[in-house]
Design an enzyme around this catalytic site. Structure first.
Site, PDB file in Angstrom:
ATOM      1  N   ASP A  85       8.719 -26.621   6.312  1.00 25.05           N
ATOM      2  CA  ASP A  85       8.311 -27.306   6.986  1.00 25.05           C
ATOM      3  C   ASP A  85       7.614 -27.712   6.337  1.00 25.05           C
ATOM      4  O   ASP A  85       6.371 -26.838   5.241  1.00 25.05           O
ATOM      5  CB  ASP A  85       8.012 -26.843   8.460  1.00 25.05           C
ATOM      6  CG  ASP A  85       7.668 -25.475   7.850  1.00 25.05           C
ATOM      7  OD1 ASP A  85       7.564 -24.561   7.425  1.00 25.05           O
ATOM      8  OD2 ASP A  85       6.309 -25.075   9.123  1.00 25.05           O
ATOM      9  N   GLU A 100       6.487 -22.095   9.246  1.00 22.58           N
ATOM     10  CA  GLU A 100       5.724 -21.504   8.866  1.00 22.58           C
ATOM     11  C   GLU A 100       4.697 -21.775   9.329  1.00 22.58           C
ATOM     12  O   GLU A 100       3.706 -20.915   9.397  1.00 22.58           O
ATOM     13  CB  GLU A 100       5.685 -21.419   6.927  1.00 22.58           C
ATOM     14  CG  GLU A 100       5.297 -20.172   6.152  1.00 22.58           C
ATOM     15  CD  GLU A 100       3.776 -20.380   6.780  1.00 22.58           C
ATOM     16  OE1 GLU A 100       2.861 -19.646   5.860  1.00 22.58           O
ATOM     17  OE2 GLU A 100       3.347 -21.792   6.025  1.00 22.58           O
TER      18      GLU A 100
HETATM   19 ZN   LIG Z   1       2.596 -22.902   2.698  1.00 20.91          ZN
END
Ligand SMILES: [Zn+2]
Length: 392
Positions: free
Chosen positions: A74, A141
């Site tokens: 991401d 994340e």
């Molecule tokens: Zn990162």
């Protein structure tokens, strides 16, 4: 693999718009790269949500040392696209400046590409590795390490002897990170006309009681971790009230804590919860509630082979031996550290301070150099036929 092919892989990754979502497209693209070697790798998609799939690619043997490479798929939102000179999902190359642009160029599609390319090159050259390499490509994340959580819970990190997270950091090797706790406290009151505040319950007044108590408690904690320093606490959002002649019936605050092992996350949860409980007990008009949002534990590595190797080998690729450093930011390591077995986790990879900003970029020479460096570290850690075994 040629330099141009390595650049193309990174451009392809950047052109997939995986802004806090759609990581499955990244996973599909990466698995397509491993398709020609399907007899030598295990490819596993581990779903988190619709369109959001973690990817695990494993190569090598069950015996020997197992090294993980982790990168998140991401990226954060590009913000105001008008502010970008290069399209955020273009993967534009400025050959003169030696830079490649786009959201994720630094954080961290270049690091993710590096891990993928290292494995592809070993497959391409038919290098026999003694141990195992495992790519752990994660979702979400940036907003809470969801993917790493799912993979850790499902046991994908349990067999690791070491993990390299290729987050953007090339001036040193990060081996310890503070934990992170975001929390929210809400206060429910009762509305009334401000000319008769006694008829209502002022939610702001009550919330301030928590604010003061939390500040006082945190200020008492002076523990120092030799690597990470002191814990920090900051209340960053406060909100309440709608109109100056109405008693507010709702107020809310959000705080951020960067924790160290000496004052553990669990103890912080207990202590803050106790403040809330005590205040609620002390006054029937007090209605406070606390919630903890995606807390992450600190990471601390002792002396270990992976860090030693990564330092030793760095001298050949950089103009110095990369120093060991610590970080106060959150990353997937806080989830992987909760695997069944303990193993060292280090953070090192291509990128720079342009992460999350406009015209995010990676220096192309640094990107290519990092691939060679990390490949060397990986080969020496898991052992390949032309290397002698490295001793602890
Ligand atoms: Zn990162």
């Amino acid at each position: 693999m040629t330099d141009n092919e390595k650049i193309t892989i990174l451009q392809n990754l950047i052109q997939i718009e995986s802004v806090n979502d759609h990581e499955e497209r990244v996973a599909d693209y990466i698995s397509s790269l491993f398709e020609p070697y399907s007899d030598q790798v295990q490819i596993k998609k581990v779903p988190f949500a619709e369109g959001r799939t973690n990817l695990v690619v494993t190569m090598g043997n069950k015996t020997g040392k197992h090294l993980g490479f982790s990168g998140h798929m991401d990226v954060v939102d590009p913000g105001n696209v008008e502010e970008w000179q290069h399209g955020p999902f273009s993967g534009d190359v400025d050959a003169e400046a030696g830079k490649l642009f786009g959201r994720g160029a630094s954080d961290m599609k270049s690091g993710l590409a590096a891990a993928v390319i290292i494995m592809l090159e070993l497959l391409e050259s038919g290098t026999a590795i003694e141990g195992q390499l495992k790519l752990l490509a994660t979702v979400g994340e940036e907003t809470g390490e969801y993917g790493a959580h799912v993979l850790t819970q499902a046991g994908y990190a349990d067999d690791l002897d070491g993990l390299i997270i290729t987050e953007p950091h090339m001036d040193g090797i990060i081996t310890s990170c503070k934990g992170v706790i975001d929390y929210q406290v809400t206060s429910i009151g009762a509305p009334a006309h401000s000319s008769r505040p006694d008829m209502g319950i002022n939610a702001i007044d009550n919330l301030i009681q928590f604010y003061l108590a939390a500040k006082k408690l945190m200020a008492q904690h002076n523990e120092v971790n030799p690597k990470l320093g002191k814990m920090t606490h900051s209340i960053d959002i406060i909100d309440g009230g709608k109109q100056v002649n109405s008693v507010p019936d709702y107020a809310m605050l959000k705080g951020n804590i960067r924790s160290i092992p000496e004052y553990s996350n669990d103890q912080i949860f207990t202590d803050l919860q106790k403040i809330v409980d005590d205040l609620n007990m002390s006054d029937p008009k007090m209605k406070l509630k606390i919630e903890f949002i995606y807390p992450e534990v600190p990471i601390i590595n002792g002396e270990n082979l992976l860090t030693k190797l990564a330092q030793k080998i760095s001298e050949q690729y950089f103009d110095q031996i990369l120093p060991v450093e610590s970080s106060s930011g959150a990353n997937d390591g806080s989830e992987f550290v909760q695997a069944k077995k303990q193993f060292p986790i280090i953070l090192v990879g291509p990128g720079n301070n342009s992460s999350h900003g406009y015209d995010e970029y990676v220096d192309i020479a640094q990107y290519l150099n990092s691939i060679n460096y990390l490949k060397d570290v990986a080969e020496q850690f898991v052992g390949v036929s032309e290397f002698a075994e490295v001793q602890d």
